[in-house]
Design a protein around this motif. Structure first.
Motif, PDB file in Angstrom:
ATOM      1  N   TYR A  97       0.839  -1.203   0.000  1.00  0.00           N
ATOM      2  CA  TYR A  97       0.000   0.000   0.000  1.00  0.00           C
ATOM      3  C   TYR A  97       0.874   1.252   0.000  1.00  0.00           C
ATOM      4  O   TYR A  97       0.606   2.212  -0.717  1.00  0.00           O
ATOM      5  CB  TYR A  97      -0.910  -0.053   1.232  1.00  0.00           C
ATOM      6  CG  TYR A  97      -1.679   1.196   1.555  1.00  0.00           C
ATOM      7  CD1 TYR A  97      -2.797   1.566   0.817  1.00  0.00           C
ATOM      8  CD2 TYR A  97      -1.324   1.989   2.652  1.00  0.00           C
ATOM      9  CE1 TYR A  97      -3.526   2.691   1.149  1.00  0.00           C
ATOM     10  CE2 TYR A  97      -2.049   3.110   2.985  1.00  0.00           C
ATOM     11  CZ  TYR A  97      -3.150   3.463   2.234  1.00  0.00           C
ATOM     12  OH  TYR A  97      -3.874   4.576   2.567  1.00  0.00           O
ATOM     13  N   GLU A 100       2.307   1.683  -3.471  1.00  0.00           N
ATOM     14  CA  GLU A 100       1.266   2.159  -4.391  1.00  0.00           C
ATOM     15  C   GLU A 100       0.986   3.644  -4.169  1.00  0.00           C
ATOM     16  O   GLU A 100       0.817   4.397  -5.125  1.00  0.00           O
ATOM     17  CB  GLU A 100      -0.019   1.355  -4.202  1.00  0.00           C
ATOM     18  CG  GLU A 100       0.089  -0.086  -4.655  1.00  0.00           C
ATOM     19  CD  GLU A 100      -1.100  -0.932  -4.204  1.00  0.00           C
ATOM     20  OE1 GLU A 100      -2.080  -0.370  -3.649  1.00  0.00           O
ATOM     21  OE2 GLU A 100      -1.038  -2.157  -4.388  1.00  0.00           O
ATOM     22  N   ARG A 101       0.918   4.067  -2.903  1.00  0.00           N
ATOM     23  CA  ARG A 101       0.665   5.476  -2.586  1.00  0.00           C
ATOM     24  C   ARG A 101       1.814   6.347  -3.085  1.00  0.00           C
ATOM     25  O   ARG A 101       1.596   7.421  -3.661  1.00  0.00           O
ATOM     26  CB  ARG A 101       0.473   5.638  -1.079  1.00  0.00           C
ATOM     27  CG  ARG A 101       0.087   7.058  -0.686  1.00  0.00           C
ATOM     28  CD  ARG A 101      -0.216   7.189   0.778  1.00  0.00           C
ATOM     29  NE  ARG A 101       0.969   6.835   1.567  1.00  0.00           N
ATOM     30  CZ  ARG A 101       0.933   6.497   2.836  1.00  0.00           C
ATOM     31  NH1 ARG A 101      -0.200   6.442   3.486  1.00  0.00           N
ATOM     32  NH2 ARG A 101       2.047   6.207   3.477  1.00  0.00           N
ATOM     33  N   ASN A 114      -6.681   3.932   2.861  1.00  0.00           N
ATOM     34  CA  ASN A 114      -7.124   2.769   3.613  1.00  0.00           C
ATOM     35  C   ASN A 114      -6.691   2.992   5.067  1.00  0.00           C
ATOM     36  O   ASN A 114      -5.512   2.890   5.393  1.00  0.00           O
ATOM     37  CB  ASN A 114      -6.488   1.496   3.041  1.00  0.00           C
ATOM     38  CG  ASN A 114      -6.944   0.242   3.717  1.00  0.00           C
ATOM     39  OD1 ASN A 114      -7.031   0.180   4.942  1.00  0.00           O
ATOM     40  ND2 ASN A 114      -7.214  -0.785   2.927  1.00  0.00           N
TER      41      ASN A 114
END
Length: 171
Positions: A97, A100-101, A114
């Motif tokens: 995550y 990806e961010r 999230n």
């Protein structure tokens, strides 16, 4: 609830600070709140300013509930190995995550937030303390190794029935 009479009874008995944690039914549970008991204060006024936030994890029978009877067979996980895997998967998901961010920021595109993974990243970044409910030496060692693998520290081992057997690893 700052108006709960039990808070004031605790204060009258000498308790000044409390670490509010949830129960131990989930491998990775809710976030905690450290409070300073203050007469007449609102909910926000009870927060202990400067206290590092935490989260409670749990190991053992409460989590897997596999020995609670024949009608308790739908709970996941059903094994200690399953508990470890849930935790490991969550830390891996948080690391992915983060990547990806970072990629989304670099490319100037939006990224869906999230909150669950944000809290796990706070653990990995040392901004959130882990409190771990544990009993047996094998699961304590598993969690110590998990903390070493993902580079986070553990604030407290709770219950820790067989902790004396693995005190060196806990230290």
């Amino acid at each position: 609830d700052p108006t709960d009479i039990s808070l004031y009874r605790q204060l009258a008995g000498g308790l000044t600070t409390a670490n509010l944690l949830h129960g131990s039914a989930n491998p990775m549970g809710g976030q905690n709140q450290v409070i300073k008991l203050r007469w007449g204060s609102g909910a926000d006024g009870l927060r202990f300013k400067g206290a590092k936030p935490g989260v409670k994890f749990a190991l053992g029978e409460n989590v897997k509930q596999s020995n609670w009877g024949d009608d308790k067979t739908t709970r996941y996980p059903q094994t200690r190995m399953g508990v470890e895997q849930i935790m490991k998967d969550a830390f891996i998901a948080a690391a992915e995550y983060r990547k990806e961010r970072q990629n989304a920021e670099r490319e100037g595109r939006p990224h869906r937030q999230n909150f669950r993974l944000d809290a796990i990243l706070e653990i990995l970044d040392g901004k959130r303390i882990v409190h771990i409910h544990s009993y047996r030496q094998d699961e304590i060692l598993m969690f110590v190794r998990l903390a070493q693998q993902f580079g986070f520290s553990v604030g407290t081992f709770q219950h820790v029935l067989e902790g004396y057997k693995v005190a060196d690893a806990i230290a």
